[in-house]
Design a protein around this motif. Structure first.
Motif, mmCIF file in Angstrom:
data_model
loop_
_atom_site.group_PDB
_atom_site.id
_atom_site.type_symbol
_atom_site.label_atom_id
_atom_site.label_comp_id
_atom_site.label_asym_id
_atom_site.label_seq_id
_atom_site.Cartn_x
_atom_site.Cartn_y
_atom_site.Cartn_z
ATOM 1 N N ASP A 60 -1.154 7.970 7.368
ATOM 2 C CA ASP A 60 -0.964 9.269 8.010
ATOM 3 C C ASP A 60 0.431 9.333 8.623
ATOM 4 O OD1 ASP A 60 -1.168 7.735 10.292
ATOM 5 O OD2 ASP A 60 -3.199 8.350 10.754
ATOM 6 N N THR A 61 0.677 10.279 9.475
ATOM 7 C CA THR A 61 2.024 10.485 10.004
ATOM 8 C C THR A 61 2.414 9.520 11.110
ATOM 9 O OG1 THR A 61 1.162 12.139 11.538
ATOM 10 C CG2 THR A 61 1.981 12.929 9.406
ATOM 11 N N LYS A 62 1.522 8.619 11.496
ATOM 12 C CA LYS A 62 1.843 7.643 12.536
ATOM 13 C C LYS A 62 2.843 6.614 12.004
ATOM 14 C CE LYS A 62 -2.820 7.776 14.424
ATOM 15 N NZ LYS A 62 -4.037 6.969 14.589
ATOM 16 N N GLU A 63 3.704 6.118 12.884
ATOM 17 C CA GLU A 63 4.627 5.039 12.525
ATOM 18 C C GLU A 63 3.839 3.759 12.275
ATOM 19 O OE1 GLU A 63 8.105 4.302 12.229
ATOM 20 O OE2 GLU A 63 8.170 6.464 11.906
ATOM 21 N N ILE A 64 4.243 3.009 11.285
ATOM 22 C CA ILE A 64 3.590 1.736 10.994
ATOM 23 C C ILE A 64 4.266 0.651 11.827
ATOM 24 C CG2 ILE A 64 3.132 0.015 9.217
ATOM 25 C CD1 ILE A 64 3.244 2.285 7.189
ATOM 26 N N ASP A 65 3.455 -0.147 12.508
ATOM 27 C CA ASP A 65 3.993 -1.255 13.288
ATOM 28 C C ASP A 65 4.306 -2.404 12.330
ATOM 29 O OD1 ASP A 65 4.634 -3.292 15.003
ATOM 30 O OD2 ASP A 65 2.748 -3.249 16.114
ATOM 31 N N MET A 66 5.574 -2.633 12.066
ATOM 32 C CA MET A 66 5.997 -3.675 11.129
ATOM 33 C C MET A 66 6.395 -4.959 11.846
ATOM 34 S SD MET A 66 5.487 -2.398 8.202
ATOM 35 C CE MET A 66 6.380 -3.440 7.072
ATOM 36 N N THR A 67 6.011 -5.113 13.110
ATOM 37 C CA THR A 67 6.332 -6.308 13.874
ATOM 38 C C THR A 67 5.662 -7.522 13.241
ATOM 39 O OG1 THR A 67 6.364 -4.963 15.876
ATOM 40 C CG2 THR A 67 6.251 -7.358 16.170
ATOM 41 N N LYS A 76 1.631 -9.542 9.717
ATOM 42 C CA LYS A 76 1.919 -8.464 10.672
ATOM 43 C C LYS A 76 1.191 -8.748 11.984
ATOM 44 C CE LYS A 76 4.453 -6.339 7.953
ATOM 45 N NZ LYS A 76 5.589 -7.226 7.977
#
Length: 99
Positions: A60-67, A76
């Protein structure tokens, strides 16, 4: 999972059956693709491309946490979750409900 008794690809599928789709085979089907084993970016570049033939994935439009996590394989920190959602065309192509 089939929510009702149905027919998929000519097979009777009882309600509650878990259905697995072989996306790998669909994406490499020579009936659908010219040179199916080669990656061709132009297939996906615009609305007139062939992207309607694939089962894409997205979020969806949420940012993906790529940490990155702290293990040596660099998982991840927050694992990604896969969620299936059939396109409306799938019902017309693969799914015929028993009447």
């Amino acid at each position: 999972m089939a929510s009702n008794d149905c027919i998929i690809g000519g097979y009777d599928v009882p309600r509650g059956t878990i259905i697995l789709v072989n996306v790998w085979a669909i994406h490499r089907d020579p009936k659908l693709w010219d040179d199916p084993t080669s990656f061709k970016l132009e297939r996906f570049e615009n609305e007139k491309g062939e992207s309607h033939k694939v089962m894409p994935f997205g979020v969806d439009t949420k940012e993906i946490d790529m940490t990155d996590g702290t293990r040596s394989t660099m998982p991840k920190a927050r694992p990604l979750e896969a969620m299936c959602k059939a396109r409306p065309i799938v019902n017309k192509v693969l799914y015929k409900e028993n009447v």
